[in-house]
Design a protein around this motif. Structure first.
Motif, mmCIF file in Angstrom:
data_model
loop_
_atom_site.group_PDB
_atom_site.id
_atom_site.type_symbol
_atom_site.label_atom_id
_atom_site.label_comp_id
_atom_site.label_asym_id
_atom_site.label_seq_id
_atom_site.Cartn_x
_atom_site.Cartn_y
_atom_site.Cartn_z
ATOM 1 N N ARG A 218 -4.001 -7.110 -2.452
ATOM 2 C CA ARG A 218 -2.642 -7.294 -2.937
ATOM 3 C C ARG A 218 -1.816 -6.036 -2.694
ATOM 4 O O ARG A 218 -2.357 -4.930 -2.587
ATOM 5 N N ASP A 219 -0.502 -6.189 -2.621
ATOM 6 C CA ASP A 219 0.405 -5.076 -2.353
ATOM 7 C C ASP A 219 0.924 -4.508 -3.664
ATOM 8 O O ASP A 219 1.818 -5.089 -4.282
ATOM 9 N N PRO A 220 0.393 -3.373 -4.131
ATOM 10 C CA PRO A 220 0.842 -2.839 -5.414
ATOM 11 C C PRO A 220 2.290 -2.363 -5.388
ATOM 12 O O PRO A 220 3.014 -2.513 -6.374
ATOM 13 N N LEU A 221 2.736 -1.804 -4.275
ATOM 14 C CA LEU A 221 4.112 -1.298 -4.193
ATOM 15 C C LEU A 221 5.116 -2.441 -4.269
ATOM 16 O O LEU A 221 6.104 -2.374 -5.020
ATOM 17 N N GLY A 222 4.879 -3.492 -3.509
ATOM 18 C CA GLY A 222 5.797 -4.623 -3.521
ATOM 19 C C GLY A 222 5.834 -5.316 -4.868
ATOM 20 O O GLY A 222 6.910 -5.679 -5.369
ATOM 21 N N ASP A 223 4.668 -5.485 -5.484
ATOM 22 C CA ASP A 223 4.613 -6.132 -6.786
ATOM 23 C C ASP A 223 5.254 -5.267 -7.864
ATOM 24 O O ASP A 223 5.956 -5.776 -8.747
ATOM 25 N N ALA A 224 5.022 -3.984 -7.809
ATOM 26 C CA ALA A 224 5.645 -3.087 -8.791
ATOM 27 C C ALA A 224 7.156 -3.090 -8.639
ATOM 28 O O ALA A 224 7.902 -3.100 -9.633
ATOM 29 N N ARG A 225 7.625 -3.077 -7.415
ATOM 30 C CA ARG A 225 9.075 -3.109 -7.164
ATOM 31 C C ARG A 225 9.687 -4.406 -7.698
ATOM 32 O O ARG A 225 10.762 -4.398 -8.316
ATOM 33 N N ALA A 226 8.998 -5.515 -7.491
ATOM 34 C CA ALA A 226 9.499 -6.801 -7.976
ATOM 35 C C ALA A 226 9.534 -6.841 -9.501
ATOM 36 O O ALA A 226 10.470 -7.389 -10.101
ATOM 37 N N LEU A 227 8.532 -6.257 -10.140
ATOM 38 C CA LEU A 227 8.492 -6.239 -11.598
ATOM 39 C C LEU A 227 9.658 -5.444 -12.171
ATOM 40 O O LEU A 227 10.318 -5.891 -13.121
ATOM 41 N N VAL A 228 9.925 -4.266 -11.626
ATOM 42 C CA VAL A 228 11.026 -3.453 -12.128
ATOM 43 C C VAL A 228 12.359 -4.164 -11.915
ATOM 44 O O VAL A 228 13.226 -4.173 -12.805
ATOM 45 N N ALA A 229 12.524 -4.784 -10.771
ATOM 46 C CA ALA A 229 13.754 -5.512 -10.502
ATOM 47 C C ALA A 229 13.950 -6.655 -11.495
ATOM 48 O O ALA A 229 15.079 -6.958 -11.898
ATOM 49 N N ASP A 230 12.858 -7.278 -11.903
ATOM 50 C CA ASP A 230 12.928 -8.406 -12.825
ATOM 51 C C ASP A 230 13.215 -7.962 -14.255
ATOM 52 O O ASP A 230 14.060 -8.559 -14.934
ATOM 53 N N ARG A 231 12.521 -6.905 -14.717
ATOM 54 C CA ARG A 231 12.629 -6.509 -16.125
ATOM 55 C C ARG A 231 13.675 -5.433 -16.376
ATOM 56 O O ARG A 231 14.258 -5.373 -17.456
ATOM 57 N N VAL B 157 8.921 4.986 -10.382
ATOM 58 C CA VAL B 157 7.801 5.398 -9.532
ATOM 59 C C VAL B 157 6.546 4.656 -9.946
ATOM 60 O O VAL B 157 6.342 4.360 -11.127
ATOM 61 N N LEU B 158 5.714 4.361 -8.974
ATOM 62 C CA LEU B 158 4.397 3.777 -9.217
ATOM 63 C C LEU B 158 3.371 4.891 -9.090
ATOM 64 O O LEU B 158 3.372 5.647 -8.117
ATOM 65 N N ALA B 159 2.506 5.007 -10.084
ATOM 66 C CA ALA B 159 1.532 6.100 -10.103
ATOM 67 C C ALA B 159 0.147 5.549 -10.419
ATOM 68 O O ALA B 159 -0.051 4.348 -10.575
ATOM 69 N N GLY B 160 -0.810 6.453 -10.518
ATOM 70 C CA GLY B 160 -2.151 6.068 -10.936
ATOM 71 C C GLY B 160 -3.105 5.833 -9.785
ATOM 72 O O GLY B 160 -2.772 5.970 -8.605
ATOM 73 N N SER B 161 -4.308 5.422 -10.146
ATOM 74 C CA SER B 161 -5.399 5.300 -9.176
ATOM 75 C C SER B 161 -5.206 4.156 -8.195
ATOM 76 O O SER B 161 -5.865 4.114 -7.153
ATOM 77 N N VAL B 162 -4.289 3.239 -8.490
ATOM 78 C CA VAL B 162 -4.109 2.081 -7.621
ATOM 79 C C VAL B 162 -3.659 2.490 -6.219
ATOM 80 O O VAL B 162 -3.849 1.752 -5.250
ATOM 81 N N LEU B 163 -3.086 3.684 -6.077
ATOM 82 C CA LEU B 163 -2.621 4.165 -4.776
ATOM 83 C C LEU B 163 -3.551 5.213 -4.177
ATOM 84 O O LEU B 163 -3.197 5.878 -3.199
ATOM 85 N N THR B 164 -4.736 5.373 -4.757
ATOM 86 C CA THR B 164 -5.650 6.427 -4.312
ATOM 87 C C THR B 164 -7.022 5.858 -3.985
ATOM 88 O O THR B 164 -7.280 4.663 -4.137
ATOM 89 N N ALA B 165 -7.911 6.774 -3.588
ATOM 90 C CA ALA B 165 -9.290 6.376 -3.302
ATOM 91 C C ALA B 165 -10.039 5.988 -4.569
ATOM 92 O O ALA B 165 -11.127 5.418 -4.495
ATOM 93 N N HIS B 166 -9.476 6.297 -5.736
ATOM 94 C CA HIS B 166 -10.110 5.934 -7.007
ATOM 95 C C HIS B 166 -9.830 4.480 -7.400
ATOM 96 O O HIS B 166 -10.311 4.023 -8.432
#
Length: 237
Positions: free
Chosen positions: A3-16, A24-33
């Motif tokens: 799944r695309d975390p950046l696209g989904d996060a962007r859609a969520l912010v636009a909605d809410r 900004v999107l942060a955390g392990s979802v964008l890393t090797a962790h």
């Protein structure tokens, strides 16, 4: 995991939060962790004075567990100041190391990265004495514990406290949960390894804690004082 975390996060912010100045999107979802359970950690900055700030929200969006940290400029400054005092830069790290998904937070991100790189302010004498006293007290409790259950509980508390104190002794940022280990590893991988290896053995925990206490200036009990401000007198009715 595809799944695309950046696209989904962007859609969520636009909605809410369509009024968001930046996010900004942060955390392990964008890393090797990243794991199958990684969530979307999103910091949202709203216009100054927005009634929805500050708040924290936990929800599920498009099958993602999501943590939203919502601020305006004023509340963000206040929370970052609180983190600096506590020496636990969670929000600094999310903002400074996150990926922009709305607006342009470059200036704020640069400020946060500069603070992260500089490290925390050294503790003052009274704060350092409080840390030494607390670690001394736990060590004393462990040495004199006779009940096996109590000894196990004290050892667990001392093990964790010694890690926090190791970071204090090195003037490093502190952390909780997995970030406690990550901060220790970033500071000294060998020390982190010895800390992990000590966990099942109260004697090893005691030895590790004594080593950290020596780095802080040694045990402190006799003569220790902690002076608190007097509470304001209650006015008679």
């Amino acid at each position: 995991m595809d799944r695309d975390p950046l696209g989904d996060a962007r859609a969520l912010v636009a909605d809410r939060y369509p009024q968001a100045v930046w996010a900004v999107l942060a955390g392990s979802v964008l890393t090797a962790h990243r794991t199958a359970g990684s969530d979307l950690d999103i910091v949202v900055a709203l216009p100054l004075g927005d009634a929805l700030a500050p708040r924290r929200e936990s929800l599920v969006f498009r099958e993602w567990p999501v943590e939203l940290f919502v601020h305006d400029g004023q509340t963000l400054d206040a929370w970052l100041g609180k983190e600096r005092l506590e020496r636990k830069p969670t929000l600094f790290r999310m903002v400074g190391c996150g990926t922009a998904i709305v607006g342009d937070p470059a200036g704020r991100q640069a400020e946060c990265r500069a603070v992260l790189e500089a490290g925390p302010e050294p503790l003052g004498p009274a704060q350092l004495e409080r840390v030494r006293y607390g670690l001394t007290d736990l060590l004393d409790d462990l040495v004199h514990a006779t009940d096996p259950g109590e000894r196990q509980v004290i050892a667990a508390a001392l093990w964790k406290d010694a890690a926090h104190c190791a970071l204090v002794a090195a003037d490093r940022w502190d952390g909780t949960g997995k970030w406690l280990l990550r901060e220790l590893r970033a500071h000294d991988p060998d020390l982190a390894g010895r800390w992990l290896a000590a966990q099942p053995d109260p004697a090893a925990i005691e030895a590790f804690a004594r080593n950290i206490l020596d780095r802080l200036g040694g045990p402190l009990f006799d003569g220790y004082q902690a002076v608190a401000p007097r509470p304001e007198a209650t006015k008679p009715a």
